[in-house]
Design a protein around this motif. Sequence first.
Motif, mmCIF file in Angstrom:
data_model
loop_
_atom_site.group_PDB
_atom_site.id
_atom_site.type_symbol
_atom_site.label_atom_id
_atom_site.label_comp_id
_atom_site.label_asym_id
_atom_site.label_seq_id
_atom_site.Cartn_x
_atom_site.Cartn_y
_atom_site.Cartn_z
ATOM 1 N N ASP A 13 5.333 1.626 11.159
ATOM 2 C CA ASP A 13 5.586 3.033 10.865
ATOM 3 C C ASP A 13 6.936 3.337 11.503
ATOM 4 O OD1 ASP A 13 5.506 5.728 10.284
ATOM 5 O OD2 ASP A 13 3.553 6.074 11.210
ATOM 6 N N ILE A 14 7.967 3.489 10.669
ATOM 7 C CA ILE A 14 9.335 3.564 11.163
ATOM 8 C C ILE A 14 9.965 4.878 10.754
ATOM 9 C CG2 ILE A 14 11.608 2.462 11.071
ATOM 10 C CD1 ILE A 14 10.026 -0.101 10.135
ATOM 11 N N LYS A 15 10.578 5.546 11.702
ATOM 12 C CA LYS A 15 11.311 6.782 11.419
ATOM 13 C C LYS A 15 12.791 6.504 11.657
ATOM 14 C CE LYS A 15 11.905 11.572 12.484
ATOM 15 N NZ LYS A 15 11.716 12.660 13.393
ATOM 16 N N PHE A 16 13.580 6.753 10.640
ATOM 17 C CA PHE A 16 15.021 6.596 10.746
ATOM 18 C C PHE A 16 15.624 7.966 11.029
ATOM 19 C CE2 PHE A 16 13.622 3.265 7.790
ATOM 20 C CZ PHE A 16 14.139 2.144 8.410
ATOM 21 N N ASP A 17 16.309 8.099 12.158
ATOM 22 C CA ASP A 17 16.975 9.347 12.475
ATOM 23 C C ASP A 17 18.221 9.485 11.613
ATOM 24 O OD1 ASP A 17 15.161 10.177 14.439
ATOM 25 O OD2 ASP A 17 16.142 8.955 15.966
ATOM 26 N N PRO A 18 18.699 10.719 11.395
ATOM 27 C CA PRO A 18 19.925 10.903 10.613
ATOM 28 C C PRO A 18 21.105 10.181 11.267
ATOM 29 C CG PRO A 18 18.794 12.995 10.929
ATOM 30 C CD PRO A 18 18.099 11.986 11.801
ATOM 31 N N GLY A 19 22.032 9.748 10.430
ATOM 32 C CA GLY A 19 23.214 9.058 10.926
ATOM 33 C C GLY A 19 23.068 7.559 10.820
ATOM 34 N N ALA A 20 23.964 6.864 11.463
ATOM 35 C CA ALA A 20 23.949 5.404 11.434
ATOM 36 C C ALA A 20 22.747 4.879 12.214
ATOM 37 C CB ALA A 20 25.237 4.850 12.030
ATOM 38 N N VAL A 21 22.152 3.825 11.697
ATOM 39 C CA VAL A 21 20.983 3.210 12.321
ATOM 40 C C VAL A 21 21.284 1.733 12.539
ATOM 41 C CG1 VAL A 21 18.555 2.604 12.013
ATOM 42 C CG2 VAL A 21 19.375 4.828 11.242
ATOM 43 N N ALA A 22 21.019 1.242 13.733
ATOM 44 C CA ALA A 22 21.172 -0.178 14.026
ATOM 45 C C ALA A 22 19.782 -0.756 14.264
ATOM 46 C CB ALA A 22 22.042 -0.386 15.256
ATOM 47 N N ILE A 23 19.522 -1.880 13.642
ATOM 48 C CA ILE A 23 18.250 -2.581 13.832
ATOM 49 C C ILE A 23 18.584 -3.874 14.551
ATOM 50 C CG2 ILE A 23 16.248 -3.600 12.698
ATOM 51 C CD1 ILE A 23 16.817 -1.705 10.320
ATOM 52 N N VAL A 24 18.097 -3.996 15.780
ATOM 53 C CA VAL A 24 18.428 -5.173 16.588
ATOM 54 C C VAL A 24 17.146 -5.849 17.071
ATOM 55 C CG1 VAL A 24 20.660 -4.272 17.344
ATOM 56 C CG2 VAL A 24 18.638 -3.767 18.687
ATOM 57 N N GLY A 25 17.248 -7.132 17.321
ATOM 58 C CA GLY A 25 16.107 -7.889 17.827
ATOM 59 C C GLY A 25 16.370 -9.370 17.673
ATOM 60 N N PRO A 26 15.530 -10.182 18.281
ATOM 61 C CA PRO A 26 15.714 -11.630 18.186
ATOM 62 C C PRO A 26 15.388 -12.146 16.781
ATOM 63 C CG PRO A 26 13.687 -11.120 19.359
ATOM 64 C CD PRO A 26 14.387 -9.798 19.118
ATOM 65 N N LYS A 31 13.677 -7.891 11.425
ATOM 66 C CA LYS A 31 14.789 -7.015 11.061
ATOM 67 C C LYS A 31 15.043 -7.029 9.555
ATOM 68 C CE LYS A 31 17.673 -9.228 13.663
ATOM 69 N NZ LYS A 31 16.796 -10.308 14.156
ATOM 70 N N SER A 32 15.118 -8.211 8.979
ATOM 71 C CA SER A 32 15.344 -8.321 7.535
ATOM 72 C C SER A 32 14.167 -7.759 6.753
ATOM 73 C CB SER A 32 15.588 -9.776 7.140
ATOM 74 O OG SER A 32 16.772 -10.253 7.732
ATOM 75 N N SER A 33 12.966 -7.920 7.263
ATOM 76 C CA SER A 33 11.782 -7.380 6.582
ATOM 77 C C SER A 33 11.813 -5.859 6.555
ATOM 78 C CB SER A 33 10.499 -7.869 7.256
ATOM 79 O OG SER A 33 10.338 -9.253 7.069
ATOM 80 N N ILE A 34 12.364 -5.239 7.586
ATOM 81 C CA ILE A 34 12.503 -3.778 7.604
ATOM 82 C C ILE A 34 13.471 -3.345 6.517
ATOM 83 C CG2 ILE A 34 13.369 -1.806 8.925
ATOM 84 C CD1 ILE A 34 12.247 -3.227 11.450
ATOM 85 N N LEU A 35 14.645 -3.975 6.467
ATOM 86 C CA LEU A 35 15.631 -3.632 5.445
ATOM 87 C C LEU A 35 15.067 -3.900 4.052
ATOM 88 C CD1 LEU A 35 18.409 -2.762 4.485
ATOM 89 C CD2 LEU A 35 19.184 -5.116 4.843
ATOM 90 N N ASP A 36 14.466 -5.056 3.853
ATOM 91 C CA ASP A 36 13.902 -5.382 2.545
ATOM 92 C C ASP A 36 12.795 -4.410 2.153
ATOM 93 O OD1 ASP A 36 15.312 -7.509 1.320
ATOM 94 O OD2 ASP A 36 14.445 -8.928 2.720
ATOM 95 N N SER A 37 11.992 -3.956 3.106
ATOM 96 C CA SER A 37 10.929 -2.999 2.805
ATOM 97 C C SER A 37 11.508 -1.674 2.332
ATOM 98 C CB SER A 37 10.044 -2.773 4.032
ATOM 99 O OG SER A 37 9.330 -3.940 4.347
ATOM 100 N N LEU A 38 12.586 -1.229 2.956
ATOM 101 C CA LEU A 38 13.242 0.012 2.545
ATOM 102 C C LEU A 38 13.816 -0.137 1.139
ATOM 103 C CD1 LEU A 38 14.188 2.866 3.160
ATOM 104 C CD2 LEU A 38 16.188 1.881 4.303
ATOM 105 N N VAL A 39 14.506 -1.232 0.896
ATOM 106 C CA VAL A 39 15.085 -1.484 -0.426
ATOM 107 C C VAL A 39 13.973 -1.645 -1.459
ATOM 108 C CG1 VAL A 39 16.494 -3.103 -1.767
ATOM 109 C CG2 VAL A 39 17.209 -2.451 0.535
ATOM 110 N N LEU A 40 12.900 -2.315 -1.089
ATOM 111 C CA LEU A 40 11.753 -2.502 -1.970
ATOM 112 C C LEU A 40 11.133 -1.160 -2.349
ATOM 113 C CD1 LEU A 40 10.049 -4.834 -3.184
ATOM 114 C CD2 LEU A 40 8.630 -4.697 -1.150
ATOM 115 N N ALA A 41 10.979 -0.268 -1.378
ATOM 116 C CA ALA A 41 10.409 1.050 -1.661
ATOM 117 C C ALA A 41 11.285 1.824 -2.641
ATOM 118 C CB ALA A 41 10.246 1.845 -0.369
#
Length: 144
Positions: A13-26, A31-41
């Motif tokens: 359950d992810i909330k993106f605040d307004p403005g630029a968003v950085a997704i970081v992690g090992p 990270k790619s699954s988050i981006l792909d999920s947004l694009v998929l939606a």
Amino acid sequence: MKVRNILGLREADIKFDPGAVAIVGPNGAGKSSILDSLVLALFGSPTPVRVVNNLNVIRMGSSEGCVICTFVKNGEVYRITRKFKGPKGQQEALLEKGGDDGGKWDVIASNVKEVNGCIAKVLSPFADSMGDANLSKLRDAFIS
């Protein structure tokens, strides 16, 4: 955005605040699954970097997956739901407009083709009738 059993995400359950968003992690954190999920939606298919079909967007070991994205465009609140299920990962789609504050949601489109056309119009209001090809162009521009 809410994600269940999509790509590498079991549940998020992810909330993106307004403005630029950085997704970081090992590596392997999702990270790619988050981006792909947004694009998929929004666009009904993942980024072109990850070549997968509808069946392969469903998380391994699950029989169905779902991504729900709520967003605001020009003061209007939209909610798009895409479900993937069955042996071939059949996609179902629903686009609603309304209030995210517990108010009533009105259905705008209730099948993949209609949702894709409506999303194209919402995201690119200059287009009167956009097809899947133009939705793909919007997806590419969004990813860029």
